[in-house]
Design a protein around this motif. Structure first.
Motif, mmCIF file in Angstrom:
data_model
loop_
_atom_site.group_PDB
_atom_site.id
_atom_site.type_symbol
_atom_site.label_atom_id
_atom_site.label_comp_id
_atom_site.label_asym_id
_atom_site.label_seq_id
_atom_site.Cartn_x
_atom_site.Cartn_y
_atom_site.Cartn_z
ATOM 1 N N ARG A 139 0.212 2.763 9.421
ATOM 2 C CA ARG A 139 -0.438 1.928 10.429
ATOM 3 C C ARG A 139 -1.939 2.198 10.482
ATOM 4 O O ARG A 139 -2.747 1.282 10.680
ATOM 5 N N GLU A 140 -2.310 3.459 10.297
ATOM 6 C CA GLU A 140 -3.726 3.829 10.372
ATOM 7 C C GLU A 140 -4.551 3.193 9.261
ATOM 8 O O GLU A 140 -5.770 3.066 9.385
ATOM 9 N N ARG A 141 -3.895 2.773 8.189
ATOM 10 C CA ARG A 141 -4.613 2.165 7.061
ATOM 11 C C ARG A 141 -4.682 0.639 7.152
ATOM 12 O O ARG A 141 -5.141 -0.030 6.228
ATOM 13 N N THR A 142 -4.208 0.088 8.267
ATOM 14 C CA THR A 142 -4.174 -1.367 8.424
ATOM 15 C C THR A 142 -5.543 -1.910 8.810
ATOM 16 O O THR A 142 -6.129 -1.502 9.816
ATOM 17 N N GLY A 143 -6.036 -2.850 8.017
ATOM 18 C CA GLY A 143 -7.340 -3.458 8.285
ATOM 19 C C GLY A 143 -7.274 -4.913 8.671
ATOM 20 O O GLY A 143 -8.287 -5.506 9.060
ATOM 21 N N GLY A 144 -6.083 -5.530 8.572
ATOM 22 C CA GLY A 144 -5.935 -6.943 8.921
ATOM 23 C C GLY A 144 -4.512 -7.243 9.322
ATOM 24 O O GLY A 144 -3.570 -6.610 8.834
ATOM 25 N N ILE A 145 -4.355 -8.193 10.231
ATOM 26 C CA ILE A 145 -3.035 -8.574 10.739
ATOM 27 C C ILE A 145 -2.897 -10.086 10.662
ATOM 28 O O ILE A 145 -3.738 -10.829 11.200
ATOM 29 N N GLY A 146 -1.862 -10.543 9.985
ATOM 30 C CA GLY A 146 -1.551 -11.967 9.896
ATOM 31 C C GLY A 146 -0.280 -12.262 10.660
ATOM 32 O O GLY A 146 0.651 -11.463 10.677
ATOM 33 N N ILE A 147 -0.231 -13.414 11.309
ATOM 34 C CA ILE A 147 0.915 -13.789 12.136
ATOM 35 C C ILE A 147 1.348 -15.200 11.750
ATOM 36 O O ILE A 147 0.507 -16.090 11.569
ATOM 37 N N THR A 148 2.648 -15.395 11.632
ATOM 38 C CA THR A 148 3.190 -16.725 11.387
ATOM 39 C C THR A 148 4.520 -16.840 12.109
ATOM 40 O O THR A 148 4.961 -15.918 12.788
ATOM 41 N N GLY A 149 5.155 -17.996 11.971
ATOM 42 C CA GLY A 149 6.454 -18.176 12.605
ATOM 43 C C GLY A 149 6.798 -19.631 12.794
ATOM 44 O O GLY A 149 6.114 -20.540 12.304
ATOM 45 N N GLN A 150 7.873 -19.840 13.539
ATOM 46 C CA GLN A 150 8.404 -21.186 13.749
ATOM 47 C C GLN A 150 7.365 -22.082 14.412
ATOM 48 O O GLN A 150 6.568 -21.637 15.231
ATOM 49 N N MET A 151 7.405 -23.353 14.047
ATOM 50 C CA MET A 151 6.426 -24.324 14.530
ATOM 51 C C MET A 151 7.046 -25.246 15.584
ATOM 52 O O MET A 151 8.239 -25.196 15.843
ATOM 53 N N LEU A 186 4.066 -4.784 5.385
ATOM 54 C CA LEU A 186 2.790 -4.105 5.170
ATOM 55 C C LEU A 186 2.509 -4.160 3.683
ATOM 56 O O LEU A 186 3.366 -3.792 2.866
ATOM 57 N N CYS A 187 1.341 -4.636 3.304
ATOM 58 C CA CYS A 187 1.049 -4.795 1.883
ATOM 59 C C CYS A 187 -0.414 -4.488 1.616
ATOM 60 O O CYS A 187 -1.256 -4.534 2.509
ATOM 61 N N SER A 188 -0.698 -4.179 0.355
ATOM 62 C CA SER A 188 -2.077 -3.933 -0.043
ATOM 63 C C SER A 188 -2.633 -5.084 -0.870
ATOM 64 O O SER A 188 -3.833 -5.159 -1.103
ATOM 65 N N SER A 189 -1.762 -5.964 -1.323
ATOM 66 C CA SER A 189 -2.149 -7.180 -2.035
ATOM 67 C C SER A 189 -0.947 -8.107 -1.959
ATOM 68 O O SER A 189 0.151 -7.676 -1.590
ATOM 69 N N PRO A 190 -1.108 -9.390 -2.308
ATOM 70 C CA PRO A 190 0.027 -10.302 -2.213
ATOM 71 C C PRO A 190 1.235 -9.905 -3.056
ATOM 72 O O PRO A 190 2.321 -10.415 -2.846
ATOM 73 N N MET A 223 -9.362 5.063 5.079
ATOM 74 C CA MET A 223 -9.294 3.835 4.285
ATOM 75 C C MET A 223 -8.414 2.816 5.010
ATOM 76 O O MET A 223 -7.315 3.131 5.443
ATOM 77 N N ARG A 224 -8.933 1.576 5.171
ATOM 78 C CA ARG A 224 -8.180 0.531 5.856
ATOM 79 C C ARG A 224 -7.918 -0.597 4.863
ATOM 80 O O ARG A 224 -8.515 -1.668 4.939
ATOM 81 N N ASP A 225 -7.026 -0.320 3.924
ATOM 82 C CA ASP A 225 -6.807 -1.244 2.818
ATOM 83 C C ASP A 225 -5.470 -1.971 2.894
ATOM 84 O O ASP A 225 -5.088 -2.668 1.963
ATOM 85 N N TYR A 226 -4.724 -1.829 3.983
ATOM 86 C CA TYR A 226 -3.435 -2.500 4.132
ATOM 87 C C TYR A 226 -3.556 -3.676 5.092
ATOM 88 O O TYR A 226 -4.386 -3.679 6.001
#
Length: 451
Positions: free
Chosen positions: A68-80, A19-23, A1-4
């Motif tokens: 980590r094995e359940r990770t299905g998406g990666i978001g990146i943010t940071g200083q502008m 790491l989260c499964s929903s907001p 399952m890749r729900d994180y």
């Protein structure tokens, strides 16, 4: 399952991951200072991109393997705003020259002359301002082929992409960006004498950079094929996680600096330069007033009080005790000083300086200083966003540990805006910005609905 979903925030002073499964369902939160400052003077601030990226890699690997094995998406943010120059193989040939850098001020009139020529107001610390400095001083490093951001270098590492991409929120933070067509303003860039070939390809805010490569999957223990979102500016990421009702809410963030923002269906055309139209997800616009001071000004006052105590031979108290004193005395104070906290200038007027007014022989104390500074920080933001823009808004939603931790600041927000304040759930974990950086969940859910 890749729900994180994994969120990564490359900030000015530290890297944080969540790491989260929903907001609202946080599984793991971790952070670590990157200690990346490589050069700091009165006009220079550079950070080593390798140090920042290595901390990212270390934090990802520190997560339990089964998560980590359940990770299905990666978001990146940071200083502008900042920029790092890379060679043809996308290896850095400069440090990150970040948003706090002021090297253009070393050359009087440089940015003003470019603004006259291009009709764009460029500020020190913006990516294009830094490129102009390199060109003007003829110090562009040998082998420098492209400009990019540290966040986009991370996305490149994860996806193995063969070209540099940048989302509209990060691109606009460099300057010379046409918010109406959501693309570089190529004519302005040519007028400034900058090589168009140095620019990354602009992509829509909230889009996908690619899939996790087999090489990265093996290194980080995450299944290949996980979606890697385009890195988004920290301001836009915070808005995605904070604002629920775009028509009625004002978003206020107090971090090192501070911002007040609202979401509009289109760019706001008004005279004045105290706010910006910034690209936002789903073809909307974030109207943002960004001040150079926020939590850094609160820290300045605390350190000043500490120095006064130690200078008379008393034991220096813990800084947290000083923060408590400032809040408590500020809430009790019946009087306050008038403080204009433009200690670093503002992007619309870099010549501004901080001002303290209304001092008498009786009213100079911790309480009046603290109360005046708290109100000044909020009023400065409020005045940068013309009142007609927010007259139909009904609530201020906030993020940032300063507002969560300091009741005095919250009181000033409600008094100055004349609206109730709602604390966002963003800061479930005080040392980091978990929901702030879990916008990948937000984007992925939207993508799934479209399928």
């Amino acid at each position: 399952m890749r729900d994180y979903c994994l969120g990564i925030d490359i900030g000015t002073s530290k890297v944080a991951i969540v790491l989260c499964s929903s907001p609202s369902n946080i599984i793991e939160v971790r952070s670590q200072p990157h200690n990346a400052t490589a050069k700091a003077t009165s006009t220079r601030l550079e950070q080593d991109p390798h140090d920042m990226l290595n901390v990212c890699y270390s934090l990802i690997k520190s997560l339990p393997a089964e998560l980590r094995e359940r990770t299905g998406g990666i978001g990146i943010t940071g200083q502008m705003h900042g920029i790092v120059l890379v060679d043809s193989k996308f290896c850095p040939v400069t440090n990150l020259i970040n948003w706090q850098d002021r090297r253009c001020s070393e050359i009087p009139g440089l940015l003003h002359s470019i603004s006259e020529k291009t009709k764009y107001k460029l500020s020190d610390g913006f990516g294009f301002a830094t490129l102009l400095w390199f060109l003007h001083t003829r110090t562009l490093p040998a082998g420098a082929c492209y400009g990019t951001t540290v966040q986009d270098l991370l996305a490149l590492k994860l996806t193995g992409n063969k070209e540099l991409l940048i989302d509209t929120s990060m691109a606009a933070s460099w300057g010379f960006f046409n918010t109406k067509v959501q693309e570089w303003d190529y004519e302005a860039i040519k007028l400034a004498g900058i090589d168009l070939n140095m620019l990354p390809k602009v992509m829509p805010c909230g889009g996908v950079a690619g899939e996790l490569s087999l090489e990265a999957a093996k290194e980080f223990g995450i299944a290949s094929g996980a979606l890697v979102m385009l890195p988004v500016g920290d301001n836009q990421a915070s808005l995605m996680a904070t604002i629920k009702h775009v028509k009625s809410e004002i978003a206020l963030t107090l971090g090192t600096s501070s911002q007040v923002s609202l979401i509009s269906d289109c760019p706001i055309e008004m005279q004045g330069v105290t706010f910006e139209n910034r690209p936002y997800a789903f073809k909307k616009t974030a109207v943002v007033a960004a001040a150079m001071c926020g939590g850094n000004a609160w820290e300045w006052l605390a350190k000043f009080i500490t120095k006064v105590v130690s200078s008379v031979g008393l034991e220096e108290p813990p800084i947290e005790k000083i923060y408590e004193l400032m809040n408590d005395e500020g809430l009790k104070a019946k009087d306050e000083l008038i403080i204009k906290p433009n200690f670093h200038g503002e992007r619309y007027n870099e010549e501004l300086k901080g001002i303290i007014e209304g001092i008498t022989l009786e009213n100079m104390n911790v309480g009046t200083l603290s109360r005046g500074l708290a109100r000044g920080l909020v009023r400065n933001l409020k005045d940068m966003l013309p009142k007609e823009m927010w007259k139909n808004r009904t609530i201020v939603v906030s993020s940032g540990n300063a507002l969560r931790r300091i009741p005095l600041l919250r009181k000033m927000v409600e008094e100055e805006f004349g609206l109730p304040l709602e604390l966002s759930l963003i800061h479930i974990s005080e040392p980091t910005r978990p929901l702030y950086i879990s916008y990948a969940v937000f984007c992925l859910k939207k993508k799934k609905k479209k399928k």
